[in-house]
Write a protein that holds these residues in place. Structure first.
Motif, PDB file in Angstrom:
ATOM      1  N   MET A 266       0.830  -1.212   0.000  1.00 15.02           N
ATOM      2  CA  MET A 266       0.000   0.000   0.000  1.00 15.02           C
ATOM      3  C   MET A 266       0.863   1.259   0.000  1.00 15.02           C
ATOM      4  O   MET A 266       0.624   2.188  -0.785  1.00 15.02           O
ATOM      5  N   ILE A 267       1.885   1.322   0.875  1.00  9.08           N
ATOM      6  CA  ILE A 267       2.702   2.537   0.930  1.00  9.08           C
ATOM      7  C   ILE A 267       3.554   2.675  -0.334  1.00  9.08           C
ATOM      8  O   ILE A 267       3.812   3.782  -0.814  1.00  9.08           O
ATOM      9  N   VAL A 268       3.938   1.547  -0.926  1.00 11.77           N
ATOM     10  CA  VAL A 268       4.668   1.597  -2.200  1.00 11.77           C
ATOM     11  C   VAL A 268       3.763   2.138  -3.297  1.00 11.77           C
ATOM     12  O   VAL A 268       4.149   3.017  -4.079  1.00 11.77           O
ATOM     13  N   ASP A 269       2.518   1.623  -3.366  1.00 16.13           N
ATOM     14  CA  ASP A 269       1.566   2.086  -4.381  1.00 16.13           C
ATOM     15  C   ASP A 269       1.245   3.566  -4.211  1.00 16.13           C
ATOM     16  O   ASP A 269       1.138   4.309  -5.201  1.00 16.13           O
ATOM     17  N   PHE A 270       1.061   4.009  -2.971  1.00 13.38           N
ATOM     18  CA  PHE A 270       0.655   5.388  -2.704  1.00 13.38           C
ATOM     19  C   PHE A 270       1.657   6.387  -3.258  1.00 13.38           C
ATOM     20  O   PHE A 270       1.277   7.422  -3.822  1.00 13.38           O
ATOM     21  N   PHE A 271       2.958   6.085  -3.105  1.00 16.43           N
ATOM     22  CA  PHE A 271       3.979   7.068  -3.450  1.00 16.43           C
ATOM     23  C   PHE A 271       4.781   6.690  -4.699  1.00 16.43           C
ATOM     24  O   PHE A 271       5.817   7.290  -4.966  1.00 16.43           O
ATOM     25  N   LYS A 272       4.284   5.714  -5.430  1.00 14.96           N
ATOM     26  CA  LYS A 272       4.924   5.334  -6.690  1.00 14.96           C
ATOM     27  C   LYS A 272       4.765   6.467  -7.706  1.00 14.96           C
ATOM     28  O   LYS A 272       3.684   7.027  -7.892  1.00 14.96           O
ATOM     29  N   GLY A 273       5.858   6.826  -8.368  1.00 10.23           N
ATOM     30  CA  GLY A 273       5.803   7.891  -9.364  1.00 10.23           C
ATOM     31  C   GLY A 273       5.883   9.283  -8.795  1.00 10.23           C
ATOM     32  O   GLY A 273       5.799  10.267  -9.533  1.00 10.23           O
ATOM     33  N   THR A 274       6.065   9.394  -7.480  1.00 12.35           N
ATOM     34  CA  THR A 274       6.222  10.713  -6.843  1.00 12.35           C
ATOM     35  C   THR A 274       7.711  10.995  -6.650  1.00 12.35           C
ATOM     36  O   THR A 274       8.555  10.100  -6.821  1.00 12.35           O
ATOM     37  N   LEU A 337       4.704  11.854   5.537  1.00 12.53           N
ATOM     38  CA  LEU A 337       4.672  11.890   6.990  1.00 12.53           C
ATOM     39  C   LEU A 337       3.232  11.767   7.503  1.00 12.53           C
ATOM     40  O   LEU A 337       2.960  10.999   8.439  1.00 12.53           O
ATOM     41  N   LEU A 338       2.322  12.497   6.895  1.00  8.64           N
ATOM     42  CA  LEU A 338       0.923  12.447   7.321  1.00  8.64           C
ATOM     43  C   LEU A 338       0.329  11.064   7.087  1.00  8.64           C
ATOM     44  O   LEU A 338      -0.420  10.555   7.922  1.00  8.64           O
ATOM     45  N   PHE A 339       0.673  10.441   5.972  1.00 11.32           N
ATOM     46  CA  PHE A 339       0.195   9.079   5.682  1.00 11.32           C
ATOM     47  C   PHE A 339       0.656   8.109   6.762  1.00 11.32           C
ATOM     48  O   PHE A 339      -0.137   7.324   7.294  1.00 11.32           O
ATOM     49  N   VAL A 340       1.941   8.169   7.109  1.00 12.14           N
ATOM     50  CA  VAL A 340       2.493   7.253   8.110  1.00 12.14           C
ATOM     51  C   VAL A 340       1.864   7.494   9.473  1.00 12.14           C
ATOM     52  O   VAL A 340       1.484   6.550  10.177  1.00 12.14           O
TER      53      VAL A 340
END
Length: 452
Positions: A266-274, A337-340
């Motif tokens: 999930m965390i990989v998908d969320f920030f992929k391409g950022t 940071l907010l996501f974590v």
């Protein structure tokens, strides 16, 4: 001789027994069975050595969680009748022998034996072991029931922090072949048998007339009225309060386990391409961080409930949890940071919900058969263990199939979690003191046992 040792009368504490010896007994069982959260360590070696798919390698764990709920539900009354020493002994035998049967399955390349050993036999050990100390802890700590059950259930959450690196090191030493996996399973079974036996020998129940010095029952503002009445497990499931708490537990667990089960991808998908993508090592660290907050939340939040009340603490779990899911949905991948932080707090509520529910049950139904009632309520965990991953995984797979990526893979499932938490919040608000018609008669112990 062994049968006599396990009888309830042999476990009654002498007058000079310290109640603070009982939490370590509970921890010796819960730290062991908490290994279940570290099953993922065995997934890849099993897949490679036995040629399994990712779905199949998860079956032993999924079945173990189902058996946990079922054995806790159907075995709860037996635990109350035979006492915590008997329950811990049964848990030790089942959990340890389950590993040994799984070892036999691995070494003979018979995956069905792994499923039978870890999933079925070990799953029964999970369920009986999970509920074994609950009633006893509440009786020893009527002044701090949330803290007492929080200590034990913290052990279940923290068991994986010990088992995960330990299991990984064994697999590295023994190798990821069928023989190596079998050796690791066997070592687990033998070591846990010894470790859990400490709880069997150490646990005691208080004398029937025992109370802590200076203890006076009190109602904490925000709690449903703390009752001194006695409600049997058979009567408890007839009350609306039981089913309100069933919904509360089920949906709170659904909201947490959905993230926990898919945390790394999930965390990989969320920030992929950022500009700040998340790699494999960082995602593993994120999983460890969530496991830590899950564990700490069990003790911190359940202890807080002794001060603010059970109903109020669930208002926080469910109300704030819904707001945090909304924040995740709206903010997306704009702040790592907010996501974590949001995920950490949600997982602390997940753990806290598990640890607080036995004290909530005690407040409503008394201590008479609280362990059996808790066991029946844990069927909510079995449902949530399927529902949470199904929502998160199913929607993510669908969104990926139609070309979406990033936070869009999870937005719809987060809104579903918000809706479930709102429903659970309403269910918590509906909880009221149990009607006296469900109470057991004050006199007639024999009649009480018959009614159970």
């Amino acid at each position: 001789m062994a049968v006599t040792f396990l009888t309830p009368s042999r476990a009654v504490a002498p007058t000079n027994w310290s109640r603070w010896l009982v939490p370590p007994a509970a921890l010796s069982v819960h730290l062991a069975i908490g290994q279940a959260y570290a099953w993922s360590v065995f997934k890849t070696p099993l897949e490679k050595s036995l040629g399994l798919s990712g779905t199949l390698s998860g079956v032993p764990f999924q079945l173990a969680i189902v058996m946990l709920g079922l054995s806790a539900a159907f075995g709860g009354t037996l635990v109350e009748r035979n006492g915590p020493r008997w329950a811990m002994f049964v848990s030790t035998v089942c959990f340890s022998s389950g590993f040994c049967v799984a070892a036999l399955g691995a070494v003979t390349s018979q995956f069905w034996l792994v499923v039978l050993g870890y999933g079925v036999i070990g799953g029964v050990g999970l369920g009986i072991g999970y509920i074994s100390p609950v009633s006893t802890l509440i009786k020893w700590f009527p002044d701090r029931p949330g803290m007492a059950t929080g200590i034990a259930i913290t052990g279940f959450g923290g068991g994986a922090l010990i088992a995960s690196p330990w299991s990984a090191q064994m697999l590295q030493s023994f190798g990821g072949t069928t023989g190596g996996v079998a050796a690791a399973f066997l070592v687990h079974g033998l070591v846990y048998a010894v470790f859990m036996s400490m709880g069997v020998f150490l646990v005691r129940v208080p004398p029937s007339d025992w109370r802590p010095e200076g203890y006076r029952p009190r109602a904490v503002e925000g709690n449903a009225m703390i009752t001194s009445a006695r409600v049997s497990a058979a009567n408890a499931i007839k009350t609306p309060q039981f089913w309100c708490l069933w919904v509360v537990l089920c949906f709170n667990v659904t909201a947490g386990i959905g993230i926990l089960e898919k945390a790394a991808p999930m965390i990989v998908d969320f920030f992929k391409g950022t500009p700040v993508p998340v790699g494999a090592a960082a995602s593993a660290g994120f999983v460890a961080l969530l496991s830590l907050t899950n564990m700490l939340g069990r003790f911190a939040w359940s202890s807080t409930s002794d001060v603010v009340g059970r109903k109020n603490i669930y208002r926080i779990y469910l109300g704030v949890g819904a707001v945090l899911y909304l924040v995740l949905s709206l903010v997306g991948n704009s702040s790592k940071l907010l996501f974590v932080l949001c995920a950490m707090v949600i997982l602390s509520f997940y753990g806290g919900g598990f640890a607080t529910i036995p004290a909530y049950l005690r407040d409503l139904f008394g201590t008479f058969q609280v362990g059996a009632i808790h066991g029946r309520l844990l069927t909510a965990w079995s449902v949530a263990g399927v529902l949470g991953p199904m929502i998160i995984d199913g929607i993510a797979d669908h969104e990926k199939a139609i070309g979406k990526q990033g936070p869009d893979l999870y937005t719809d499932s987060f809104y579903i979690m918000i809706a479930l938490l709102v429903v659970a919040f309403i269910a918590n608000e509906l909880v009221r003191p149990v009607n006296s018609r469900y109470h057991e008669p004050v006199a007639g112990v024999a009649q009480e046992r018959k009614a159970a």
